[in-house]
Design a protein around this motif. Structure first.
Motif, PDB file in Angstrom:
ATOM      1  N   SER A  65     -29.929   6.085 -33.479  1.00 45.75           N
ATOM      2  CA  SER A  65     -30.524   7.374 -33.858  1.00 45.75           C
ATOM      3  C   SER A  65     -29.540   8.150 -34.715  1.00 45.75           C
ATOM      4  N   TYR A  66     -30.096   8.807 -35.725  1.00 42.89           N
ATOM      5  CA  TYR A  66     -29.261   9.621 -36.609  1.00 42.89           C
ATOM      6  C   TYR A  66     -29.898  11.006 -36.704  1.00 42.89           C
ATOM      7  N   PHE A  67     -29.179  12.003 -36.156  1.00 44.41           N
ATOM      8  CA  PHE A  67     -29.736  13.362 -36.108  1.00 44.41           C
ATOM      9  C   PHE A  67     -29.551  14.047 -37.451  1.00 44.41           C
ATOM     10  N   VAL A  68     -30.611  14.715 -37.892  1.00 41.71           N
ATOM     11  CA  VAL A  68     -30.541  15.434 -39.172  1.00 41.71           C
ATOM     12  C   VAL A  68     -31.003  16.867 -38.949  1.00 41.71           C
ATOM     13  N   PRO A  69     -30.578  17.807 -39.850  1.00 40.43           N
ATOM     14  CA  PRO A  69     -31.048  19.192 -39.682  1.00 40.43           C
ATOM     15  C   PRO A  69     -32.572  19.239 -39.746  1.00 40.43           C
ATOM     16  N   GLN A  70     -33.161  20.196 -39.025  1.00 45.47           N
ATOM     17  CA  GLN A  70     -34.614  20.272 -38.945  1.00 45.47           C
ATOM     18  C   GLN A  70     -35.232  20.308 -40.336  1.00 45.47           C
ATOM     19  N   GLY A  71     -36.222  19.448 -40.593  1.00 48.16           N
ATOM     20  CA  GLY A  71     -36.920  19.452 -41.868  1.00 48.16           C
ATOM     21  C   GLY A  71     -36.368  18.464 -42.878  1.00 48.16           C
ATOM     22  N   GLU A  72     -35.136  17.938 -42.674  1.00 50.73           N
ATOM     23  CA  GLU A  72     -34.539  17.048 -43.672  1.00 50.73           C
ATOM     24  C   GLU A  72     -34.844  15.575 -43.430  1.00 50.73           C
ATOM     25  N   GLY A  73     -35.441  15.275 -42.286  1.00 51.00           N
ATOM     26  CA  GLY A  73     -35.715  13.873 -41.962  1.00 51.00           C
ATOM     27  C   GLY A  73     -36.735  13.254 -42.891  1.00 51.00           C
ATOM     28  N   ARG A  74     -37.665  14.079 -43.392  1.00 48.49           N
ATOM     29  CA  ARG A  74     -38.732  13.556 -44.255  1.00 48.49           C
ATOM     30  C   ARG A  74     -38.165  12.925 -45.515  1.00 48.49           C
ATOM     31  N   ALA A  75     -37.088  13.535 -46.038  1.00 46.73           N
ATOM     32  CA  ALA A  75     -36.482  13.024 -47.266  1.00 46.73           C
ATOM     33  C   ALA A  75     -36.009  11.590 -47.054  1.00 46.73           C
ATOM     34  N   ILE A  76     -35.406  11.338 -45.908  1.00 47.76           N
ATOM     35  CA  ILE A  76     -34.939   9.973 -45.634  1.00 47.76           C
ATOM     36  C   ILE A  76     -36.134   9.063 -45.407  1.00 47.76           C
ATOM     37  N   GLU A  77     -37.167   9.627 -44.778  1.00 50.66           N
ATOM     38  CA  GLU A  77     -38.331   8.812 -44.450  1.00 50.66           C
ATOM     39  C   GLU A  77     -38.998   8.268 -45.718  1.00 50.66           C
ATOM     40  N   ILE A  82     -31.179   2.328 -47.959  1.00 53.17           N
ATOM     41  CA  ILE A  82     -30.354   3.037 -46.976  1.00 53.17           C
ATOM     42  C   ILE A  82     -29.309   2.090 -46.400  1.00 53.17           C
ATOM     43  N   GLU A  83     -28.080   2.587 -46.329  1.00 54.64           N
ATOM     44  CA  GLU A  83     -26.998   1.788 -45.773  1.00 54.64           C
ATOM     45  C   GLU A  83     -26.202   2.670 -44.818  1.00 54.64           C
ATOM     46  N   VAL A  84     -25.680   2.091 -43.767  1.00 50.26           N
ATOM     47  CA  VAL A  84     -24.916   2.871 -42.786  1.00 50.26           C
ATOM     48  C   VAL A  84     -23.527   2.265 -42.685  1.00 50.26           C
ATOM     49  N   VAL A  85     -22.515   3.132 -42.644  1.00 46.52           N
ATOM     50  CA  VAL A  85     -21.158   2.657 -42.360  1.00 46.52           C
ATOM     51  C   VAL A  85     -20.815   3.128 -40.955  1.00 46.52           C
ATOM     52  N   ALA A  86     -20.435   2.186 -40.090  1.00 46.23           N
ATOM     53  CA  ALA A  86     -20.123   2.546 -38.707  1.00 46.23           C
ATOM     54  C   ALA A  86     -18.668   2.228 -38.420  1.00 46.23           C
ATOM     55  N   GLY A  98     -25.810   3.377 -52.169  1.00 47.09           N
ATOM     56  CA  GLY A  98     -24.348   3.284 -52.180  1.00 47.09           C
ATOM     57  C   GLY A  98     -23.642   4.619 -52.263  1.00 47.09           C
ATOM     58  N   LYS A  99     -24.411   5.721 -52.375  1.00 48.59           N
ATOM     59  CA  LYS A  99     -23.757   7.042 -52.459  1.00 48.59           C
ATOM     60  C   LYS A  99     -23.870   7.743 -51.102  1.00 48.59           C
ATOM     61  N   PRO A 100     -22.755   8.275 -50.592  1.00 47.91           N
ATOM     62  CA  PRO A 100     -22.806   8.932 -49.277  1.00 47.91           C
ATOM     63  C   PRO A 100     -23.733  10.148 -49.306  1.00 47.91           C
ATOM     64  N   VAL A 101     -24.652  10.211 -48.346  1.00 47.77           N
ATOM     65  CA  VAL A 101     -25.548  11.367 -48.242  1.00 47.77           C
ATOM     66  C   VAL A 101     -25.061  12.264 -47.109  1.00 47.77           C
ATOM     67  N   TYR A 102     -24.721  11.631 -45.995  1.00 46.58           N
ATOM     68  CA  TYR A 102     -24.140  12.367 -44.870  1.00 46.58           C
ATOM     69  C   TYR A 102     -22.852  11.668 -44.479  1.00 46.58           C
ATOM     70  N   ALA A 103     -21.802  12.440 -44.254  1.00 47.83           N
ATOM     71  CA  ALA A 103     -20.551  11.857 -43.772  1.00 47.83           C
ATOM     72  C   ALA A 103     -20.183  12.569 -42.474  1.00 47.83           C
ATOM     73  N   GLU A 104     -19.611  11.836 -41.546  1.00 50.89           N
ATOM     74  CA  GLU A 104     -19.296  12.400 -40.232  1.00 50.89           C
ATOM     75  C   GLU A 104     -17.800  12.490 -40.039  1.00 50.89           C
TER      76      GLU A 104
END
Lengths: 429, 205
Positions: B156-168, B175-179, B196-202
């Protein structure tokens, strides 16, 4: 026997005791004042405080769920930590000022905000949606606050969270009983023994019931087994006998909370068994699996203890008899005569006998819950019998006639017996 | 009986100490949880993960995105004769495909003996004998059903309310994930990339 109606009963008794000269008018006033202080007035600010605290905790939870990114995550975490500290500090102040209930409300709010904090950390680090794991941490936090701050609200939250955690793990594993439950339940039970809060007592009893219900394993629920009804019945009988024994022998008050839940289970299971035996497709011979045998092995000695050890036998003996009648119902299914007319008549008679015994025990012991449960069981059983009759409607009419006549004969016998045992006062004088 | 009551035992400690201990313990539990995850992000070995849609109709649920990866289904060697159970902890050894994405090379019940630099990730079996997922995310149940479905805590990847649709609405293949994976196999999502471009970084904190 401190029930909700205690004050009403006291109001009815006090004038009579004063009139009889057993109690002075001043003493009666002092008793009234003490009870009023315990039950009313002073509770109000704490109650409103608790509701306010719940709203604040809900506001924090919604704030966390919004995932608002304008405030850095660490600041949000800091805010939550600070709110927990403020709640506990406020509880400390209220406790010092002599308002333990207000302090309890503040601690409860603190524990709920701790739960919101857990959600925030889960969101910050994208923890998987492992809600039983979250419930376990909430339960731990609740227990810590319940022990150290002696909070009933925190203990209630901990008990609910323990059930959620254990139920979740049980459902995930899809196997037998979840034994880890006791690691947290036993400390909670120990704490509840020194509390006089009825909500906590009921939750302790319900948590144990939930675990016992899940103990036979997931598979039996998945493909429903009628043996579960017998298991539920034995558990309900165990709860009723334990609750009644606790009332009679003044055992820890938490055990008295077993009585209403046991009665509810008893009424539900007995009526279900009655519907089942009268249904042509469902009236099948059952079998007792290991957990049914275990539950019977626990329930029968407790019923025997109730009959043998109770101080007030007029109440305990009819109740023990009623519970024994109830325990016989599944045994009729195991004998395999359920499909015959005899099986239907025996089960219907046992259910009606159990209901009558509950009413008698309730009336003799002055326990209205027993009377109510017995009356509901009796009434619903008659409705079921009219809906799904034993044989034809004429056969059913004969059954009711014989049952009614038997009850009338018992009533008349009982009236004569009581008249003989308690002669009117004039004659005695 | 009274002497053994929990409340009377606790009452021997002054209220101030009890209140301080309560506040500190509650805060410590939260901070310990934070530190446990931050440690993985700070020092864990990085792996790149391709994503596959687990449920093509509803990727976005509530305020988090549900993710699945090719390594979520693990082939078990039929010769190993290991019967895994639902809910059991497994250690999955990871290799790399030609594009550098992680791929599962085997699953064991105990920590496997591996060469230096090989990443092992811990997970929990969510179902046994599952179907394979092909590149489009559709289930392929044609082959032998000796695969485990494993959850790694990266789903699961939590996103700010309303921003999930963009990823959907984004094509799942982009989409790629670095863990990050700690030396003990615990994993945490570090970055989410699209094309290949970071959208969210933790960051760790």
């Amino acid at each position: 026997m401190l029930t909700g109606s205690y004050r009403k009963r006291l109001e009815a008794d006090l004038p009579r005791w004063v009139a009889e000269g057993w109690l002075s008018a001043e003493n009666a006033t002092a008793i009234r004042r003490s009870v009023a202080r315990e039950q009313g007035g002073v509770r109000l600010p704490a109650l409103l405080g608790l509701l306010g605290g719940l709203l604040i905790a809900a506001s924090v939870a919604a704030f966390v769920a919004a995932g608002w990114e304008d405030i850095p995550r660490l600041v949000k975490l800091g805010m939550i930590l600070a709110t927990i500290a403020i709640c506990i500090a406020y509880a400390f102040r209220l406790e010092r000022q002599g308002s333990p209930r207000g302090a309890d409300a503040a601690v409860t709010c603190g524990v709920l905000i701790f739960g919101a904090g857990l959600a925030l950390v889960g969101q910050m680090y994208h923890l998987p949606a492992d809600w039983p794991g979250g419930a376990l941490l909430v339960a731990l936090g609740g227990l810590i606050a319940a022990v150290l701050m002696r909070s009933n609200g925190a203990l209630a939250i901990a008990l609910i969270a323990i059930c959620a955690w254990s139920g979740g793990r049980w459902e995930e594993a899809r196997s037998g009983a979840h034994l880890g439950f006791f690691i947290l339940y036993l400390p909670a039970l120990w704490l509840s023994l020194s509390r006089d809060n009825r909500l906590v007592h009921h939750l302790v009893v319900l948590a144990a019931a939930a675990w016992l219900a899940m103990a036979p394993g997931y598979g039996l629920f998945d493909r429903f087994d009628y043996g579960l009804l017998a298991y539920g019945l034995a558990l309900a009988v165990f709860y009723v006998a334990l609750g009644a024994l606790a009332l009679d022998r003044s055992l820890p008050p938490v055990l008295t909370a077993c009585l209403p839940w046991g009665l509810l289970g008893l009424v539900l299971v007995l009526n279900t068994e009655l519907i089942r035996i009268l249904d042509r497709d469902e009236a099948r011979a059952g079998h007792a699996f290991r957990f049914v045998v275990l539950a019977y092995a626990v329930a029968i000695p407790v019923v025997a203890c109730l009959a043998g050890l109770a101080r007030e036998r007029r109440f305990a003996w009819p109740l023990a008899a009623g519970l024994a009648f109830a325990l016989l119902v599944p045994a009729v299914f195991w004998t395999g005569i359920v499909t015959a007319m005899a099986g239907k008549i025996i089960v219907a008679s046992l259910v009606l006998l159990a209901a009558t015994a509950l009413v008698v025990a309730g009336a003799a012991g002055g326990i209205r819950r027993l009377v109510l449960a017995g009356s509901v069981l009796f009434g619903v059983a008659i409705l079921i019998l009219l809906w799904q009759t034993i044989g034809t409607l004429l056969d059913q009419s004969l059954f009711f006639l014989i049952a009614g006549a038997a009850l009338l004969a018992i009533a008349s016998g009982a009236r004569r017996l009581f008249a003989h045992l308690n002669p009117p006062e004039k004659e005695a004088a | 009986m009274r002497a053994l009551s929990a409340d009377s035992l606790v009452a021997k400690v002054p209220l101030l100490w009890r209140a301080l201990a309560t506040a500190l313990l509650l805060m410590l539990v939260l901070l310990a949880l934070v530190e446990q995850r931050a440690r993985i992000l700070r020092g864990g070995a990085e792996i790149r993960l391709k994503t596959v849609p687990i449920d093509p109709r509803d990727l976005f649920r509530g305020d988090y995105v549900i993710l699945a990866y090719p390594i979520s289904t693990v082939e078990v060697d039929a010769a190993s004769k290991t019967d895994f159970e639902r809910g059991e902890r497994v250690y999955v050894t990871l290799g790399r495909d030609e594009q550098g994405f992680a791929k599962a090379t085997g699953a064991t019940r105990d920590w496997p003996r591996v060469a230096d630099g090989v990443v092992v990730i811990a997970g929990r079996v969510t179902s046994t004998s599952t179907c394979a997922t092909n590149a489009d995310g559709a289930f392929d149940c044609s082959g032998r059903r000796n695969r485990l479905r494993v959850a790694y805590g990266l789903e699961s990847y939590f996103v700010p309310q309303g921003e999930g649709r963009a990823i959907e609405t984004t094509d799942k293949a982009r989409i790629e994930v670095v863990a990050a994976v700690s030396p003990f196999g615990e994993a945490a999502i570090k970055r989410l990339l699209i094309d290949g471009k970071p959208v969210y970084a933790e960051p760790p904190y």
